[in-house]
Design an enzyme around this catalytic site. Sequence first.
Site, short mmCIF file in Angstrom:
data_model
loop_
_atom_site.label_atom_id
_atom_site.label_comp_id
_atom_site.label_asym_id
_atom_site.label_seq_id
_atom_site.Cartn_x
_atom_site.Cartn_y
_atom_site.Cartn_z
N CYS A 1 0.86 -1.19 0.00
CA CYS A 1 0.00 0.00 0.00
C CYS A 1 0.89 1.23 0.00
O CYS A 1 1.97 1.22 0.59
CB CYS A 1 -0.89 -0.02 1.25
SG CYS A 1 -2.07 1.35 1.32
N CYS B 1 -4.43 -6.23 9.34
CA CYS B 1 -3.95 -6.22 7.97
C CYS B 1 -2.46 -5.91 7.90
O CYS B 1 -1.96 -4.99 8.52
CB CYS B 1 -4.74 -5.22 7.12
SG CYS B 1 -4.66 -3.53 7.65
N CYS C 1 -0.50 1.16 10.42
CA CYS C 1 -0.82 0.00 9.58
C CYS C 1 0.44 -0.67 9.07
O CYS C 1 1.33 -0.02 8.50
CB CYS C 1 -1.69 0.45 8.40
SG CYS C 1 -2.16 -0.91 7.31
#
Length: 349
Positions: free
Chosen positions: A111, A332, A118
């Site tokens: 990402c 995640c 994250c």
Amino acid sequence: MYNILDLSLDKLKQWMKENKESEFRAKQVFDWIYKKNTWDFDNMNNISKVTKEKLKKSFYIEIPEVVHVYKSSVDDTFKFLYRYRDGNIIETVVMKYKHGNSICVSTQIGCRMGCKFCASTKEGMVRNLTNGEILAQILKAQEEIGARISNIVLMGSGEPLDNYDNVMEFLNIVNSEYSLNIGQRHITLSTCGIVPKIKELADRNMQITLAISLHAPNDDLRKNMMPIANKYTIDEIMEACKYYIYKTKRRVTFEYALVKESNDSKECAIELVNLLKGTLCHVNLIPVNEVKENNFKKSSMDNIKRFYNILMESNIETTIRREMGSDIDAACGQLRRSYLKSNNEVKGV
């Protein structure tokens, strides 16, 4: 050659027509793939040998290889590490509930959004997943757990609206009767707030649930957590959300990861109330997942409950997310990163 899972029924019908085959063969092929979990053209018994040879020359069926399956010892959560044919690793989480099985799918390998809490973003962006590669995560998970998936959350690795076209095609196919026939109201798409794409999504007038990773009640605090806040302000995100609500008549979920001594104060709760007052919405409070590369710590349960009570007393519908799969790095990006590090596939290791 192309992954046949990337095709809609109409596109496969068109291919059949162009290759001098009856269009109804397209439905037969997809019945084998989606209804009978048959992912080898040679095993499709009612397809002629000639048609099979044509299919094999043009298409492959990409079902990822399972690298590892992790089963939580504390709840019915499974985490799958999948490997695609190009060698890239992604992860998918399945959560089994009494009301059905939910899956959290990845939409990108890596990402580029850079959210500090994250793990998905730590190694940067590798590539987008195609709509067929996203769909294959569900097909393989259903085979592994021996049960149907009934709910989808696009909240795994990657930013769905940064892979807009593939994600939209995935939503169209997975919702179709010839495919997995999962209703739009059983699908949630989570975004960090790419404003133009939220508006595009609204114009499609779909009935999926839009979830906004907000995590702060003001821009200054949000910029410390999410680089996207330097491009789109909270006011712009709220305007886009109100447009989404107007177009779809669907409430928006706001995700709020509570970080100790950062965004979990009484003042932040009151500011969030003032921001959301009068909006058709729901707030999902999330005890932050601790990532080794940052100093974010999970808020205390006392602070979480205080935050929850302030919102509820102000008539902001709120839930505290139940932590699932905490013993298997189910958040995640965590498991993929651990796997890459253990195999010396992370830069600098």
